[in-house]
Design a protein around this motif. Structure first.
Motif, short mmCIF file in Angstrom:
data_model
loop_
_atom_site.label_atom_id
_atom_site.label_comp_id
_atom_site.label_asym_id
_atom_site.label_seq_id
_atom_site.Cartn_x
_atom_site.Cartn_y
_atom_site.Cartn_z
N MET A 42 0.83 -1.22 0.00
CA MET A 42 0.00 0.00 0.00
C MET A 42 0.86 1.27 0.00
SD MET A 42 -3.55 -0.76 0.49
CE MET A 42 -4.05 0.66 1.35
N ASP A 46 0.68 4.26 -2.65
CA ASP A 46 0.51 5.66 -2.24
C ASP A 46 1.55 6.54 -2.91
OD1 ASP A 46 -1.66 5.19 -0.69
OD2 ASP A 46 -0.56 5.06 1.19
N VAL A 48 2.97 5.87 -5.74
CA VAL A 48 2.56 5.94 -7.15
C VAL A 48 1.55 7.08 -7.32
CG1 VAL A 48 1.31 4.73 -9.00
CG2 VAL A 48 3.00 3.50 -7.64
N LEU A 62 0.55 4.25 -13.88
CA LEU A 62 -0.46 3.77 -12.92
C LEU A 62 -0.87 2.34 -13.28
CD1 LEU A 62 -3.15 6.53 -12.20
CD2 LEU A 62 -1.04 6.09 -11.04
N GLY A 98 -18.97 4.30 -12.85
CA GLY A 98 -18.03 5.32 -13.31
C GLY A 98 -16.61 5.09 -12.82
N ASP A 102 -10.13 -1.37 -8.82
CA ASP A 102 -10.65 -2.57 -8.15
C ASP A 102 -9.67 -3.27 -7.22
OD1 ASP A 102 -8.97 -3.76 -9.98
OD2 ASP A 102 -10.48 -5.07 -10.86
N GLY A 104 -8.37 -2.32 -4.25
CA GLY A 104 -8.85 -2.27 -2.86
C GLY A 104 -10.10 -3.10 -2.68
N LYS A 105 -11.00 -3.00 -3.65
CA LYS A 105 -12.25 -3.77 -3.58
C LYS A 105 -11.94 -5.27 -3.55
CE LYS A 105 -14.23 -5.08 -7.16
NZ LYS A 105 -14.03 -6.33 -7.89
N LEU A 107 -9.24 -6.68 -2.47
CA LEU A 107 -8.65 -7.01 -1.17
C LEU A 107 -9.73 -7.16 -0.10
CD1 LEU A 107 -5.52 -4.83 -0.42
CD2 LEU A 107 -5.82 -7.23 0.10
N VAL A 108 -10.68 -6.22 -0.11
CA VAL A 108 -11.78 -6.28 0.85
C VAL A 108 -12.57 -7.58 0.64
CG1 VAL A 108 -13.95 -5.19 1.57
CG2 VAL A 108 -11.94 -3.79 1.16
N MET A 175 -22.27 -0.98 3.42
CA MET A 175 -20.94 -0.65 3.91
C MET A 175 -20.16 0.04 2.79
SD MET A 175 -18.76 -3.53 5.76
CE MET A 175 -17.92 -4.34 4.46
N VAL A 176 -19.45 1.11 3.11
CA VAL A 176 -18.72 1.82 2.05
C VAL A 176 -17.25 2.00 2.43
CG1 VAL A 176 -20.73 3.07 1.17
CG2 VAL A 176 -19.38 4.08 3.02
N ARG A 196 -11.64 2.03 6.89
CA ARG A 196 -10.55 2.66 6.17
C ARG A 196 -9.74 1.63 5.39
NH1 ARG A 196 -9.36 7.25 6.23
NH2 ARG A 196 -10.81 7.71 7.91
#
Ligand code: B12
Length: 208
Positions: A42, A46, A48, A62, A98, A102, A104-105, A107-108, A175-176, A196
């Motif tokens: 991570m 960051d 990057v 990226l 939009g 993906d 982080g998504k 990983l979650v 959950m967001v 977070r």
């Protein structure tokens, strides 16, 4: 000792091959998978982001960094998901309309699987109606939304509104998360939970 700097730099420079081999080596030496993500990978992402912000990096860099991160995560994901025991509930997760981010998504999603949740991954650029359909047809009890752009954060509220309009808001928890999202924004749009990071996502889901 595990060469964590090699992994960090491989992500920073977008070298997927080195990222993969450095990850294999670190895991082989017993480095905790989640620590590898949070303390090495991570921070590289960051950096990057910072280079992108000051026009030192552009979209191709990226993309290369994301590819290196994904190569490494492919090795880590199964380890995160392996901890699961009894099914704790069904979660529909996706990156909002939009938005194409993906990492982080994913990983979650892996952490939730590891926490015993059955995860329906709706992918990226997910239309609010697709979240609605996952609740209606797949009986998801939690909707988890990710947004990485300030311009796509409002799509979280649009999705919550769509759930309400479909008469489903009372039977589902929302959950967001995502880099620009915070607790007060979550509250403001009427979400039930926020975290977070991926590790906290499981605790947040449990609390719901
Ligand atoms: C990689 C990357 C890309 C890749 C994405 C590849 C992919 N498959 O995901 C590509 C090249 C496609 C990309 C494109 C763009 N990007 Co981009 N990108 C990034 C970058 C460098 C890293 C994101 C990342 O993967 N982080 C690592 C993961 C693990 O962290 P995370 O996503 O934050 O997730 C963690 C938490 O937030 C949380 N979490 C995440 N989701 C959820 C969900 C729930 C429910 C919960 C509980 C928790 C949670 O847990 C995760 C794990 O701990 C960021 C900079 C940054 N540091 O964030 C910019 C960044 C997000 N991008 C940015 C921009 C501007 C863009 C583009 C508009 C660029 C352009 N001009 O085209 C496009 C938009 C494309 C689109 N429509 O989505 C800006 C956004 C600025 C803003 N304020 O909105 C950033 C911040 C860069 C910057 N500093 O300017 N990008």
């Amino acid at each position: 000792m595990a060469d964590l700097k090699a992994l960090h730099d491989a992500i920073l420079t977008g070298d997927a091959k080195v990222a993969k081999s450095a990850t294999e080596a670190a895991l082989g030496e017993g480095v905790e998978p989640m620590a590898l993500v949070q303390d090495t990978m991570m921070p590289a992402m960051d950096e990057v982001g910072k280079r992108f912000e000051c026009n030192e990096y552009f979209v191709p860099e990226l993309l290369l960094a994301a590819r290196a991160m994904k190569a490494s995560l492919e090795l880590i994901r199964p380890l995160l998901a392996a901890g699961g025991v009894e099914p704790a509930g069904r979660v529909a997760i996706g990156t909002v309309k939009g938005d194409l981010h993906d990492i982080g998504k994913n990983l979650v999603a892996a952490m939730l699987e590891g926490g015993g949740y059955e995860v329906i991954d709706l992918g990226v650029n997910v239309d609010p109606q697709k979240f609605v359909a996952a609740v209606k047809e797949k009986n998801a009890r939690i909707v988890a939304m990710s947004a990485l752009l300030t311009t796509t954060m409002p799509a979280m509220k649009t999705t919550i509104d769509a759930l309400r309009q479909a008469g489903l808001r009372d039977q589902v928890k929302v959950m967001v998360g995502g880099a620009p999202v915070n607790e007060s924004y979550a509250r403001e749009i009427g979400a039930d939970g926020f975290s977070r990071n991926a590790a906290g996502a499981v605790a947040a889901a449990r609390a719901l």
